[in-house]
Design an enzyme around this catalytic site. Structure first.
Site, short mmCIF file in Angstrom:
data_model
loop_
_atom_site.label_atom_id
_atom_site.label_comp_id
_atom_site.label_asym_id
_atom_site.label_seq_id
_atom_site.Cartn_x
_atom_site.Cartn_y
_atom_site.Cartn_z
N LYS A 1 -70.40 -57.77 -77.19
CA LYS A 1 -69.72 -58.38 -78.23
C LYS A 1 -69.19 -59.73 -78.16
O LYS A 1 -69.13 -60.66 -79.20
CB LYS A 1 -68.73 -57.39 -78.78
CG LYS A 1 -69.17 -56.10 -79.26
CD LYS A 1 -70.18 -56.33 -80.49
CE LYS A 1 -70.59 -54.86 -81.26
NZ LYS A 1 -71.63 -55.01 -82.21
N SER B 1 -66.94 -57.19 -83.09
CA SER B 1 -65.98 -56.30 -83.01
C SER B 1 -64.72 -56.68 -82.56
O SER B 1 -64.80 -57.97 -81.78
CB SER B 1 -66.42 -55.22 -81.82
OG SER B 1 -65.37 -54.39 -81.48
N TYR C 1 -69.59 -52.95 -73.24
CA TYR C 1 -69.44 -52.90 -74.93
C TYR C 1 -68.67 -54.40 -75.06
O TYR C 1 -69.40 -55.13 -75.95
CB TYR C 1 -68.45 -51.78 -75.24
CG TYR C 1 -68.62 -51.90 -76.93
CD1 TYR C 1 -69.83 -51.76 -77.55
CD2 TYR C 1 -67.39 -52.36 -77.64
CE1 TYR C 1 -69.60 -52.01 -79.06
CE2 TYR C 1 -67.23 -52.32 -78.91
CZ TYR C 1 -68.27 -52.05 -79.51
OH TYR C 1 -68.24 -52.09 -80.93
#
Length: 249
Positions: free
Chosen positions: A164, A147, A160
């Site tokens: 990633k 991402s 998050y």
């Protein structure tokens, strides 16, 4: 799709996690269209079986396998199915991921754990299942969907982004270690998927929905990037691709 892209992908056997929707579904359709055999893994078994049937109805080769990337044995079964059904495994697309983002002070610890288990451990389970097969074949390609959050975090996305960033680091380390295998990281920006549905914080979800509807990319843009990397000649290793909406900062 160029003729070269179709030729280089044709005949390859490609397993995809998180294949029942969004980027995974788009990638499965794009690669099947280019002549690859696809082995589709996802937790939603009914949807992944429907997608496999849809591809077969279009003349492609596909099989669906219920797969929860949090369980290592599910990844082993997914990739063993590729070898059993189609004779080999050329590519694993580690795509499964979730993003129930929220401010850290909300203390949604269960959601943090879920992101670590799916986004990070799931990728590691894929690597652990694929490497022995690739070594036996003396060839293989690992494609991992990360991402743009791996490059820049914002409030609410700390955990998050951490998963990633970790995935990006692991894949770069793998690339340096394996040498003769191909390793690609594809990092999407905002994509129009059901990612937002996992966000339980109502304010964060409303903001994400507004941004998604304003500028998000169609998942086919990411699928095309993955197909491009897969279709390169064996001596070409596309290490990293970042794809984001023009408006995204």
């Amino acid at each position: 799709m160029t003729d070269a892209e179709g030729t280089q992908a044709r005949g390859k056997v490609i397993a995809i996690t998180g294949a029942s929707s969004g980027i995974g579904r788009a990638t499965a359709l794009a690669l099947a269209e280019r002549g690859a055999a696809v082995v589709l893994g996802a937790r939603r078994s009914e949807r992944v079986e429907q997608l496999a049937a849809e591809i077969r109805e279009r003349g492609g080769r596909a099989v669906g396998v219920p797969t929860d990337v949090r369980r290592r044995e599910d990844l082993v079964r997914l990739l063993d199915t590729a070898v059993t059904e189609f004779g080999r495994l050329d590519v694993l697309v580690n795509n499964a991921g979730i993003g129930p983002i929220s401010p850290l002070e909300d203390l949604r610890v269960d959601e943090w754990d879920d992101m670590i288990d799916v986004n990070l451990r799931g990728v590691l389970h894929g690597i652990a299942a694929a490497l022995p097969i690739f070594r036996r074949q003396e060839a293989g390609h690992l494609v991992t969907v990360a991402s743009t959050a791996a490059y820049r975090t914002v409030p609410g996305q700390a955990v998050y982004s951490a998963t990633k960033t970790a995935v990006r680091t692991i894949c770069e380390g793998l690339r340096q270690e394996v040498g003769d295998l191909r390793v690609t990281i594809v990092s999407p920006g905002f994509v129009h998927t059901d990612f937002v549905n996992a966000v339980t914080d109502p304010d964060a979800r409303a903001e994400l929905l507004a941004r998604r509807d304003a500028m998000a990319l169609d998942p086919t843009a990411i699928a095309d990037a993955i197909a491009y990397a897969v279709a390169q000649p064996v001596q070409v290793d596309v290490n990293e691709i970042v794809v984001r909406p023009t408006e995204q900062r």
